[in-house]
Design a protein around this motif. Structure first.
Motif, short mmCIF file in Angstrom:
data_model
loop_
_atom_site.label_atom_id
_atom_site.label_comp_id
_atom_site.label_asym_id
_atom_site.label_seq_id
_atom_site.Cartn_x
_atom_site.Cartn_y
_atom_site.Cartn_z
N ASP A 96 -0.10 0.35 16.18
CA ASP A 96 -1.05 -0.04 15.17
C ASP A 96 -2.38 -0.40 15.81
O ASP A 96 -2.42 -1.18 16.75
N LYS A 115 2.46 9.06 11.74
CA LYS A 115 3.08 7.88 11.15
C LYS A 115 2.92 6.74 12.13
O LYS A 115 3.44 6.79 13.24
N SER A 134 4.43 9.25 2.11
CA SER A 134 3.33 10.06 2.60
C SER A 134 2.26 10.13 1.53
O SER A 134 2.48 9.78 0.37
N LYS A 168 2.97 2.25 2.11
CA LYS A 168 2.83 2.93 3.39
C LYS A 168 4.12 3.57 3.86
O LYS A 168 4.10 4.30 4.84
N ASN A 169 5.23 3.32 3.17
CA ASN A 169 6.45 4.05 3.54
C ASN A 169 6.55 5.39 2.79
O ASN A 169 7.58 6.03 2.81
N ASN A 175 0.82 -1.22 0.00
CA ASN A 175 0.00 0.00 0.00
C ASN A 175 0.85 1.26 0.00
O ASN A 175 0.37 2.34 0.31
N ARG A 234 2.75 9.66 -2.50
CA ARG A 234 2.05 8.61 -3.25
C ARG A 234 1.33 9.21 -4.45
O ARG A 234 1.38 8.68 -5.55
#
Lengths: 574, 596
Positions: free
Chosen positions: B132, B5, A468, A465-466, A463, A472
């Protein structure tokens, strides 16, 4: 359910699927020999003092035990193979259906994913169970009854009384417990929901000092869960003591009645012992059968969910393309109406024309139908009325790959695949290093890519996810630029980048795509102001059409949009 | 936004030391201790039922040897009747024993859940940023379930198992050491065989898990990226990749599971072998006249064999389950042990404020990353202060420090001259109302959602707040009006409607200081106009901080602070900042320049 399994089990696996239970019968047969042989040792060997007879029969028992394990193990391995192969084929088929599905009212991605992952595994386990347990336990049960009746016909009536009683009892307990388990499941869902919401809304809870209020609510749901779990478990708690009791009483009756018969020399000790042994086997098999039926019913739910996905498989294929790839890049929508339900169209009688090389801006609120225009243009759905043309050719007469190579889209949700930056950028078309760098520059992604370790070979996690949200989106735009398609569509593709970056991307794109057909969809007026033509959508209808200057003059709707977004009085001309 | 984050925690393979284990067991015991009496009853019942089973099984053999063989019909019937009585008692006891266990286990897990949740509510914001949600959820659900299973099954089975094994072992030894040794053979062989299999298969199983992981990732990615796959005509490529992974998984799973599918038949065989050996050895002993074995004893052992291997295999398997649940218990307890937010010692109650806010040389770093550098600002009662600047500049952080959501590191934030960290958190947050970009709506009724702003608000007050927030109009159009129960994440409402509800919620608090985080994405223009007038109305007579994206808001502000890279780089009114031709003017022009 059986149909799904049969459709997805081929060749060798199919053989294994039928062979495994047959072989299992061998194991059951071997198991059932033991008590009979044992009783013969006691009655014939011991009574007559014949050591040779004892050893001979013991050797037979040994042989049956060893042959039994061969049957059991090979049945296990075959069943395992059949179930895994079925799972493999089913999984592949489901994904295929999911990927080619072009039904606008299809299942949600999250639902599809659970079905292809969890539910297929459930089905796999089910097949494994069918090939082993579903044959083994009932067969042991039946075989046990038959064998005990053969070994000791005088005692058989005991079984014929106890067994039906047990079955009736089981049915009553199951019927009573099912609604309670449903209630418990509901309570579990509620508690989970409350927990989830408290995690997601942590900031709101803190901001409004709601800790105690929420805790109170949770405690209520929690104690409700406790009660319903207890009630569900209590409904089945009676099961094992009663089965145990029935069996033991059966044994006692066998002993006393059988004993009295033995005293009058009608039956032998060995027969009684064998009968009791069979009874123990039968009860064990009975408990296992119940367990298997329970898991079976769970697997049926999975099978139904899988079937629902298979039902999405399109019945009719797209008609074969009749037209050649058009050279021009104009876009026409002629009286296009589209909707999932007839009564509530998402696009209603849409008409517009974009000349080759023009820039089109589409503005409108969420849900006004902006993205649906793109879905129709790229032939994601066929179920619409009216005609859509690219370069003058009806897209229904074009091959899908032709349409997709003609139109490149940067979608709203800038999904990235795990892999590398390069892999993601070249997803639509291969590109040289220079092309990649150029596309990245236009999308203002070059600077942060250059800072990544390994630059274009930097890893992209699942996804993305690393990265922002803004990063993306910029990769997403680069990806759409690289194929250098005749028509480029940006569907609200810069919503997460800051205003400065947005402006930079806008001006570079204007340079790169000058005189080439480009469609910009946005909620922000500033993003479309410079377009040759702007269409304003509301509730699926085209409410205004023209250049920015014309629309400010003509359309109240547009003027108000400008007013609320750009502030009072300046009409956007700062 | 910069603090959000999420750092997923490494949840697999948590190694546990023996000392930790003892502590964990002690803590579980701490929960159970309140039900000491019930547990003592269970303990007694278990002993009784086990002993009755052992004696009952033995009587089977006695009946054959002493009464049937010797033709004593009267005694036979008497003993059988007493056996029936014993079995009845044993079953009744088992029923009570299981019922108590269920109650204790469910009570305990509800108790644990309550404690975990209570602490979770009080954890600092940073905890939620760095953990998470999925991981926390799995602690609250799966791990608590694991503890429950451990309590309900493992505990009792282990206990019954041990008592049965010892009791039956003794009874068997007294009858015949030889046959006892043979009976023990089966579980011992099973144990070593499964250990061996486990060792051989461990690696294969890991390969299988890995393959499954890859498989699931690919399914997830290609299904959620379905539209992309279609648009870029990638489905053949995707399917080819997938089929390869799929086949790899099947191969790995076949290897792993074939080993384990052999365990069942093998256990069955060792049982059968023990059965044969007992019969054969018994019969041979009788014929050769060794060891005082009778037909009744063989019979007893054949029954013991069935009843004995069950518990002993259970005990061996349960040790694994127990290990798993101890790891779960540890994960749950670690959540209870997390340090909650605490007020500084001597924090004072403050229930009123004029609303003068000062930031005095405030700096803030997140982990090692500096977020704010030497921020100064003063807002007087009733002023509107707009914060503008690129995403990630630190605007939201400034506001989080005002409500003491994160611990202040350097400098001071003052409310009416009083350091906010010395005010009780709950009081402070009641004085400062925050409207987030996306305030969270809970799946309860609209009325209850608005009332969350002030829990003692009357129904009338809720309606008044909704009216002032321009939300009354759409609410009254819903079929159930204010009683409409929102779906999870309020997905039935549009984004604009959700914003109106959160503004209504802010109205009802009546707090003198307001923090407004405007949503970046534009909403549909009608609702957008409603939201803007509602926000403007909300700011009246309040000291308001607005993280602003709308020109209309910015132009109305008494002060505009331009934030970039954690610093206040410009300060002034709209007109003065434009005249300055600096960063703000650039920002403004880039956004509104139409004649490129």
């Amino acid at each position: 359910m059986f149909r799904i399994v049969m459709q997805h089990i081929h060749h060798g696996a199919r053989w294994c699927f039928f062979l495994a239970p047959l072989i299992m019968l061998g194991e059951v047969f071997c198991d059932l020999q033991q008590p009979t042989l044992m009783s013969q040792i006691i009655d014939n060997g011991l009574a007559k003092g014949d050591l040779g007879y004892v050893i001979q029969h013991a050797t037979w028992m040994l042989a049956f035990a060893l042959v039994g394990v061969l049957f059991g193990a090979s049945s296990g391995v075959l069943g395992n193979y059949a179930s895994l192969k079925m799972g493999e084929a089913l999984r592949s088929h489901l994904l295929q259906v999911a990927l080619i599905d072009r039904n606008p009212a299809g299942l949600e991605p999250a639902t599809l994913i659970t079905r292809i992952t969890n539910d297929v595994i459930q089905m796999q386990n089910l097949v494994m169970m069918v090939t082993r347990g579903l044959v083994r336990s009932p067969m042991l049960l039946l075989g046990g009854i038959v064998m005990s009746a053969i070994v000791c016909p005088d005692l058989a009536p005991i079984l014929f009384i106890i067994m039906p009683l047990l079955v009736i009892f089981l049915l009553i307990v199951v019927r009573r417990s099912v609604p309670r388990y449903t209630r418990m499941q509901r309570a579990v869902d509620t508690v989970n929901r409350v927990m989830r919401e408290n995690l997601q809304g942590a900031k709101t809870i803190k901001a409004y000092v709601l800790e105690n209020h929420q805790r109170h609510q949770f405690n209520q749901e929690n104690s409700h869960l406790r009660q319903s779990s207890q009630s569900a478990a209590m409904a089945t708690v009676i099961l094992s003591p009663v089965i145990q009791l029935m069996l033991n009483l059966g044994v006692v009756i066998a002993l006393s009645y059988g004993g009295s018969l033995a005293i009058s020399k009608t039956i032998s000790d060995g027969q009684i012992i064998a009968f009791v042994n069979y009874m123990i086997q039968i009860t064990t098999a009975m408990v296992q059968t119940v367990n298997i039926i329970t898991s079976f019913s769970r697997a049926i739910t999975s099978a139904n969910r899988v079937q629902a996905v298979l039902d999405e498989e399109p019945a009719e294929q797209r008609s074969t393309p009749t037209a050649q790839r058009p050279t021009g890049s104009s876009i026409d929508f002629d009286n296009v109406t589209f909707g999932y339900q007839q009564s509530k169209p998402i696009l209603n009688q849409l008409n517009f024309h974009v000349a080759d090389g023009q820039w089109l801006g589409i503005v409108g609120a969420t849900g006004s139908g902006k993205s649906s225009i793109i879905k129709l243009l790229t032939a994601s759905f066929d179920q619409y009325q009216g005609t859509i043309r690219i370069g003058g050719t009806d897209i229904k007469q074009l091959d899908l790959p032709v349409i997709h190579s003609k139109v490149a889209v940067a979608l709203q949700d800038s999904l990235l695949f795990s892999g590398t930056v390069r892999g993601n950028l070249t997803y639509g078309a291969p590109g040289t290093a220079a092309q990649l760098a150029q596309a990245a520059t236009i999308a203002d992604a070059d600077k942060f890519i250059d800072r990544l370790p390994g630059r274009y070979d930097a890893a992209v996690e699942q996804n993305g996810k690393n990265f922002s949200g803004g990063q993306r989106q910029r990769l997403n735009i680069s990806r759409a630029i690289i194929p250098d398609a005749d028509i480029l569509v940006l569907d609200d593709a810069t919503s997460a980048v800051d205003q400065e970056t947005n402006a930079r991307i806008k001006s570079r794109l204007e340079q790169a795509r000058a005189q080439r057909t480009t469609v910009i969809i946005s909620q922000r007026v500033t993003n479309v102001m410079a377009c040759d033509q702007i269409i304003v959508l509301a509730d699926g209808k085209l409410v205004a059409q023209g250049t920015h200057a014309e629309l400010v003059q003509r359309s109240d709707f547009y003027r108000q949009l400008v007013h609320t977004q750009l502030g009072g009085g300046n009409n956007g001309h700062a | 936004m910069d603090m959000h984050k999420r750092v997923p925690r490494n949840i697999h393979r948590e190694k546990v030391s023996l000392g930790d284990w003892r502590q964990t067991v002690a803590r579980i015991w701490h929960y159970l201790a309140t039900r000491r009496r019930q547990l003592a009853i269970v303990f007694l019942l278990t002993i009784v039922t086990t002993v009755v089973t052992i004696v009952g099984n033995r009587l089977n053999g006695v009946v054959v040897d002493s009464y049937i063989s010797k033709n004593k019909l009267r005694m036979l019937l008497i003993v059988c009747a007493s056996m029936a009585g014993m079995y009845l008692i044993s079953s009744v006891f088992t029923y009570f024993q299981n019922s108590i266990i269920i109650k204790v286990a469910q009570d305990t897990s509800a108790h644990i859940r309550r404690d975990v949740f209570a602490n979770l509510q009080r954890l600092p914001m940073r905890y939620f940023d760095t953990h998470d949600n999925g991981d926390v959820m799995s602690r609250l659900t799966n791990d608590v379930d694991n503890i429950n299973t451990a309590l309900m099954q493992t505990f009792v089975q282990l206990f019954t198992g041990i008592i049965s094994v010892i009791g039956m072992g003794l009874a068997m030894l007294l009858l015949s050491p030889l046959l006892t040794a043979i009976t023990l053979l089966s579980p011992i062989a099973t144990y070593f065989f499964s250990r061996r299999i486990a060792k051989v298969t461990q690696k294969v199983f890991m390969t299988q898990q890995q393959a499954l992981g890859n498989l699931n990732t690919q399914i997830e990615e290609s299904v959620s990226g379905k539209q992309l796959v279609q648009l870029f005509d990638h489905s053949e490529q995707t399917m080819a990749d997938f089929n390869r992974t799929n086949a790899e998984y099947t191969k790995a799973a076949f290897r792993a599971q074939s080993f384990s599918s052999v365990i069942g038949p093998f256990n069955n065989m060792t049982n059968n072998l023990a059965y044969v050996l007992i019969t054969a050895a018994g019969a041979i002993s009788i014929l050769t006249g060794h060891g005082g074995i009778t037909v009744g004893i063989i019979f007893t052992f054949l029954i013991y064999l069935r009843n004995f291997t069950g518990p002993i295999n259970n005990v061996l398997n349960l040790i694994n389950t127990l290990q798993l649940s101890l790891v779960s218990a540890q994960r749950v307890f670690s959540l209870i042990d997390e340090q909650p937010e605490k007020d500084v010692p001597g924090a004072v109650h403050v229930t009123q404020t004029a609303g003068n806010v000062t930031f005095d040389h405030v700096s803030f770093a997140y982990e090692t990353r500096p977020i704010l550098r030497d921020v100064n600002l003063t807002a007087k009662q009733g002023e509107v202060v707009a914060l503008v600047g690129p995403t990630g500049a630190g605007k939201t952080t400034i506001m989080n420090l005002l409500t003491n959501l994160y611990p202040l590191q350097q400098g001071k934030v003052l409310l009416d001259g009083r350091d906010v960290t010395t005010i009780k958190r709950q009081d402070l947050r009641k004085l400062v109302t925050v409207v987030q970009q996306e305030s969270f709506l809970f799946s309860m009724s609209i009325r209850e959602n608005i009332r969350l702003g002030r829990l003692d608000a009357t129904d009338d007050e809720v309606v008044v707040a909704a009216k002032r927030a321009n939300a009354d109009f759409f609410i009254s159009q819903l079929p159930d009006g204010y009683e409409t129960v929102l779906s999870e994440n309020a997905s039935s409402l549009s984004q604009g409607q959700r914003q109106l509800l959160s503004i209504a919620r802010a109205f009802i608090t009546g707090a003198p200081v307001l923090v407004l985080d405007e949503a970046t994405a534009a909403i549909d223009s009608n609702t957008e106009a409603d939201v803007q007038t509602a926000m403007t109305a909300l700011m009246v007579d309040k000291t308001s901080f607005v993280i602003a994206h709308r020109l209309s808001t910015i132009q109305r502000a008494n002060q505009i602070l331009v934030i970039n890279d954690g610093q206040v780089i410009e300060k002034g009114t709209h007109a003065s900042l434009l005249a300055k031709q600096g960063f703000y003017a650039g920002l403004y022009n880039s956004q509104f320049d139409t004649q490129k």
